[in-house]
Design a protein around this motif. Structure first.
Motif, mmCIF file in Angstrom:
data_model
loop_
_atom_site.group_PDB
_atom_site.id
_atom_site.type_symbol
_atom_site.label_atom_id
_atom_site.label_comp_id
_atom_site.label_asym_id
_atom_site.label_seq_id
_atom_site.Cartn_x
_atom_site.Cartn_y
_atom_site.Cartn_z
ATOM 1 N N VAL A 1 0.296 10.361 15.359
ATOM 2 C CA VAL A 1 -1.169 10.283 15.968
ATOM 3 C C VAL A 1 -2.107 9.476 14.982
ATOM 4 C CG1 VAL A 1 -1.003 12.138 17.660
ATOM 5 C CG2 VAL A 1 -1.804 12.455 15.564
ATOM 6 N N SER A 2 -1.751 9.493 13.839
ATOM 7 C CA SER A 2 -2.873 8.827 12.718
ATOM 8 C C SER A 2 -1.837 8.439 11.504
ATOM 9 C CB SER A 2 -3.815 9.532 12.501
ATOM 10 O OG SER A 2 -3.726 10.674 11.455
ATOM 11 N N ILE A 3 -2.326 7.456 10.888
ATOM 12 C CA ILE A 3 -1.739 7.118 9.597
ATOM 13 C C ILE A 3 -2.585 6.824 8.423
ATOM 14 C CG2 ILE A 3 -1.161 4.748 10.257
ATOM 15 C CD1 ILE A 3 1.251 4.714 8.617
ATOM 16 N N GLU A 4 -2.682 7.326 7.243
ATOM 17 C CA GLU A 4 -3.580 6.908 6.204
ATOM 18 C C GLU A 4 -2.602 5.878 5.398
ATOM 19 O OE1 GLU A 4 -6.968 9.615 4.538
ATOM 20 O OE2 GLU A 4 -5.372 9.483 3.134
ATOM 21 N N LEU A 5 -3.235 4.464 5.374
ATOM 22 C CA LEU A 5 -2.445 3.393 4.631
ATOM 23 C C LEU A 5 -2.945 3.281 3.185
ATOM 24 C CD1 LEU A 5 -2.626 1.050 7.725
ATOM 25 C CD2 LEU A 5 -0.409 1.897 7.014
ATOM 26 N N PRO A 6 -2.006 2.867 2.583
ATOM 27 C CA PRO A 6 -2.589 2.259 1.183
ATOM 28 C C PRO A 6 -3.575 1.452 1.052
ATOM 29 C CG PRO A 6 -0.162 1.692 1.489
ATOM 30 C CD PRO A 6 -0.714 2.416 2.763
ATOM 31 N N LYS A 7 -4.209 0.963 -0.007
ATOM 32 C CA LYS A 7 -4.917 -0.405 0.090
ATOM 33 C C LYS A 7 -4.214 -1.360 -0.531
ATOM 34 C CE LYS A 7 -9.533 1.665 -0.242
ATOM 35 N NZ LYS A 7 -9.249 3.174 -0.340
ATOM 36 N N THR A 8 -4.410 -2.537 -0.247
ATOM 37 C CA THR A 8 -3.839 -3.985 -0.742
ATOM 38 C C THR A 8 -4.236 -4.021 -2.199
ATOM 39 O OG1 THR A 8 -5.490 -5.221 0.184
ATOM 40 C CG2 THR A 8 -3.396 -4.981 1.366
ATOM 41 N N GLY A 9 -3.258 -4.260 -3.012
ATOM 42 C CA GLY A 9 -3.725 -4.232 -4.541
ATOM 43 C C GLY A 9 -3.433 -3.068 -5.052
ATOM 44 N N GLY A 10 -3.049 -1.941 -4.532
ATOM 45 C CA GLY A 10 -2.766 -0.685 -4.983
ATOM 46 C C GLY A 10 -1.524 -0.844 -5.739
ATOM 47 N N VAL A 11 -1.134 -0.161 -6.927
ATOM 48 C CA VAL A 11 0.201 -0.128 -7.415
ATOM 49 C C VAL A 11 0.819 1.186 -7.548
ATOM 50 C CG1 VAL A 11 1.321 -0.729 -9.542
ATOM 51 C CG2 VAL A 11 -0.506 -1.951 -8.934
ATOM 52 N N PHE A 12 1.796 1.152 -6.986
ATOM 53 C CA PHE A 12 2.747 2.683 -6.999
ATOM 54 C C PHE A 12 3.949 2.430 -7.685
ATOM 55 C CE2 PHE A 12 0.051 2.482 -3.211
ATOM 56 C CZ PHE A 12 -0.473 3.554 -3.147
ATOM 57 N N ARG A 13 4.246 3.741 -8.262
ATOM 58 C CA ARG A 13 5.590 3.739 -9.152
ATOM 59 C C ARG A 13 6.621 4.335 -7.902
ATOM 60 N NH1 ARG A 13 2.996 6.596 -12.717
ATOM 61 N NH2 ARG A 13 3.971 8.497 -11.871
ATOM 62 N N GLN A 14 7.837 4.104 -7.872
ATOM 63 C CA GLN A 14 8.845 4.733 -7.089
ATOM 64 C C GLN A 14 8.857 6.115 -6.907
ATOM 65 O OE1 GLN A 14 13.143 4.578 -7.955
ATOM 66 N NE2 GLN A 14 13.686 3.906 -5.987
ATOM 67 N N GLY A 15 8.674 6.694 -5.538
ATOM 68 C CA GLY A 15 8.621 8.088 -5.461
ATOM 69 C C GLY A 15 7.014 8.455 -5.374
ATOM 70 N N GLN A 16 6.150 7.758 -5.659
ATOM 71 C CA GLN A 16 4.634 8.100 -5.517
ATOM 72 C C GLN A 16 4.275 8.203 -4.231
ATOM 73 O OE1 GLN A 16 2.474 5.471 -8.227
ATOM 74 N NE2 GLN A 16 1.662 7.522 -9.242
ATOM 75 N N THR A 17 3.252 9.210 -3.681
ATOM 76 C CA THR A 17 2.958 9.076 -2.331
ATOM 77 C C THR A 17 1.956 8.027 -2.008
ATOM 78 O OG1 THR A 17 2.579 11.525 -2.393
ATOM 79 C CG2 THR A 17 1.310 10.405 -0.750
ATOM 80 N N MET A 18 2.393 7.192 -1.030
ATOM 81 C CA MET A 18 1.541 5.911 -0.802
ATOM 82 C C MET A 18 0.815 6.003 0.546
ATOM 83 S SD MET A 18 4.544 3.108 -0.206
ATOM 84 C CE MET A 18 3.692 2.269 1.067
ATOM 85 N N ALA A 19 1.162 6.707 1.453
ATOM 86 C CA ALA A 19 0.715 6.871 2.822
ATOM 87 C C ALA A 19 0.946 8.337 3.143
ATOM 88 C CB ALA A 19 1.296 5.764 3.642
ATOM 89 N N ILE A 20 0.270 8.659 4.391
ATOM 90 C CA ILE A 20 0.201 10.024 5.127
ATOM 91 C C ILE A 20 0.262 9.665 6.507
ATOM 92 C CG2 ILE A 20 -0.574 12.278 5.493
ATOM 93 C CD1 ILE A 20 -2.023 11.768 2.759
ATOM 94 N N VAL A 21 1.330 10.025 7.215
ATOM 95 C CA VAL A 21 1.397 10.098 8.668
ATOM 96 C C VAL A 21 1.138 11.403 9.196
ATOM 97 C CG1 VAL A 21 2.824 8.229 9.106
ATOM 98 C CG2 VAL A 21 3.841 10.155 8.739
ATOM 99 N N ASP A 22 0.164 11.546 10.202
ATOM 100 C CA ASP A 22 0.354 12.914 10.866
ATOM 101 C C ASP A 22 0.778 12.607 12.412
ATOM 102 O OD1 ASP A 22 -1.473 14.806 9.615
ATOM 103 O OD2 ASP A 22 -3.103 13.101 9.382
ATOM 104 N N SER A 23 1.457 13.698 12.520
ATOM 105 C CA SER A 23 1.973 13.836 14.140
ATOM 106 C C SER A 23 1.192 14.801 14.784
ATOM 107 C CB SER A 23 3.446 14.111 14.133
ATOM 108 O OG SER A 23 3.822 15.406 13.661
ATOM 109 N N VAL A 24 1.444 15.076 15.853
ATOM 110 C CA VAL A 24 0.923 16.386 16.529
ATOM 111 C C VAL A 24 1.001 17.598 15.840
ATOM 112 C CG1 VAL A 24 0.652 17.713 18.462
ATOM 113 C CG2 VAL A 24 0.678 15.298 18.810
#
Lengths: 125, 355
Positions: A36-59
């Motif tokens: 039902v919703s997603i929090e997307l990362p910002k473009t330009g953001g830099v992540f290491r493998q395994g870091q949280t980059m987005a969050i999804v919410d289901s019901v």
């Protein structure tokens, strides 16, 4: 069809034009149920493998999405903000989440192949 | 544990979850789909995991009156009443529905999670003349809910069901199977709950068959939870427990201080001045609050979320939380989700009211 590789956390990665396109697996979307919703990362953001980059919410649950490969976010799937259910409907295609410019391409090789991933989810089911 | 309908759920490819020891269907086709179908057509729920006790004997009424805060004297035969049962200190043992079957016979329906605790509590207070029996295993309980629920059930019984008022019950016969039908539910929609012998599982397929042209679909515990949340109905274990009094949650209407008989918890409740209250909230950003998330006012922690979900009807993130009594309706609050504060506002607990 370009090769898909998978993480144990159920993200997928596909390399196209030297960019890593990432999303969550069909198994993951099915386990989460209606997204039902997603929090997307910002473009330009830099992540290491395994870091949280987005969050999804289901019901029923919230779930972190981890960067399956290190690098910089160059594009996100903005359409998911209004239509997050596309992840349920088309997890490997229209439901892609972000494009990453990989800083360590060798990480891609260490991910699971589709066959290995299928065996992996067979064990945890 | 499994209900008598377990094989049916499996054959429908339901996603099964453990709910307080019960292997129950979480969803069949999907929570959203099932939720919307209950709001627009009709859904069928297996709620046989709930506890059912029969109380018999001349003193049943007086005995139950001592246990519940609401006034059972209001009931005629074949009527039902919702009530908390409290401890001496006003904390809630459980919230129940009591059905008066006859002047000397009651049926009490309790939460699945509290079945053994409640049975002990009720038995402990029964005098020798009372007969308290746990009939959960030999009875089945289905809930048919939604605007077309009455139409579906009407196909199966002769009597006019429209004349059955909310919180009333009737005895009925469905193809030779004795059923008790009660116009109650936990979804905010019209509907009935059906009590019958647990061996008669064919009732499920009869309802599904006759409900086909009304759009009936099975619905699982996932949709049951989002439906009850939208309707402002609380869930024991989430929104209330032994450390909560009915005055702190919106259940003041269920305490009958004026009833003739003394009841357990009356003294504590009549002297109580709650400092917290349960309210509704709506998250104004695109995240879903979950049970246990902290509630903040101007950065200070003031309470916590007891139930939170996406509302399929309103397409918003909603829930219930405890806040200090001073907090006002529409007041701005924040909810800490995963370490980050998200803007929210206080609302009524009743998010959805059927037309």
């Amino acid at each position: 069809m370009l090769e898909l590789k998978f993480t144990k956390e159920h993200e997928w990665v596909r390399i196209m034009d030297e960019l890593a396109i990432i999303g969550i697996s069909d198994f993951a979307q099915e386990q989460l149920g209606d997204i039902v919703s997603i929090e997307l990362p910002k473009t330009g953001g830099v992540f290491r493998q395994g870091q949280t980059m987005a969050i999804v919410d289901s019901v029923k649950a919230s779930s972190d999405i981890y960067a399956p490969i290190s690098g910089e976010i160059v594009e996100v799937n903005e359409g998911l903000i209004e239509k997050p259910e596309v992840i349920n409907q088309s997890p490997y295609d229209l439901g892609w989440i972000a494009k990453i410019k990989p800083s360590k391409m060798e990480e891609f090789e260490s991910l699971m192949t589709r066959e290995e991933y299928d065996r992996y989810i067979g064990q945890i089911k | 544990m499994q209900t008598t309908f377990y094989d049916i759920h499996k054959s429908l490819d339901a996603k099964i979850v453990n709910f307080h020891g019960w292997e129950m269907p979480l969803q069949y086709t999907g929570i959203m789909d099932e939720h919307v179908n209950v709001r627009t057509n009709v859904g069928l729920f297996d709620v046989s995991h709930m506890g059912r006790f029969e109380i018999k004997g001349q003193h049943s009424l007086a005995f139950l009156q001592e246990l519940v805060t609401n006034d059972l004297e209001k009931l005629g035969d074949h009527q039902a009443l919702y009530s908390p049962m409290c401890y001496e200190d006003g904390g809630i043992v459980d919230d129940i529905i009591a059905y008066r079957l006859a002047h000397d016979r009651f049926l009490v329906v309790v939460n699945a999670s509290n079945r053994s605790k409640d049975f002990e509590w009720i038995s402990k207070h029964s005098k020798s003349a009372e007969n308290v029996e746990d009939i959960s295993d030999r009875t089945a309980l289905l809930a048919i809910q939604g605007p077309r629920a009455c139409d579906v059930l009407q196909e199966l019984v002769e009597m006019d069901l429209q004349s059955v008022k909310p919180f009333h019950l009737v005895d009925a016969n469905i193809d030779g199977i004795e059923c008790m039908l009660s116009r109650t539910g936990y979804t905010g929609e019209d509907g009935f709950e059906l009590f019958f012998d647990s061996s008669r599982t064919e009732i499920w397929s009869k309802l599904m068959h006759h409900g086909e042209r009304f759009g009936i679909k099975p619905a699982g515990l996932g949709a049951r939870d989002t439906l009850r949340l939208e309707a402002g109905l609380m869930l024991y274990g989430n929104d209330m427990d032994e450390n909560t009094t009915p005055l702190e949650v919106p259940l003041k209407w269920t305490i009958s201080f004026g009833k003739k008989q003394e009841f357990i918890g009356k003294k504590a409740l009549s002297k109580s001045h709650p400092s917290k209250k349960l309210v509704g909230f709506e998250v104004l950003e695109k995240r879903i609050a979950r049970q246990g998330n902290k509630v903040l006012v101007e950065g200070m922690e003031v309470g916590f979320v007891t139930s939170g979900s996406f509302s399929p009807t309103l397409r918003k993130s909603i829930g219930f939380c405890f806040v200090p009594v001073e907090v006002l309706l529409d007041q701005s609050i924040q909810i800490d989700i995963g370490g980050k504060p998200y803007e929210a506002k206080v609302s009524s607990t009743r998010f959805y009211k059927r037309k």
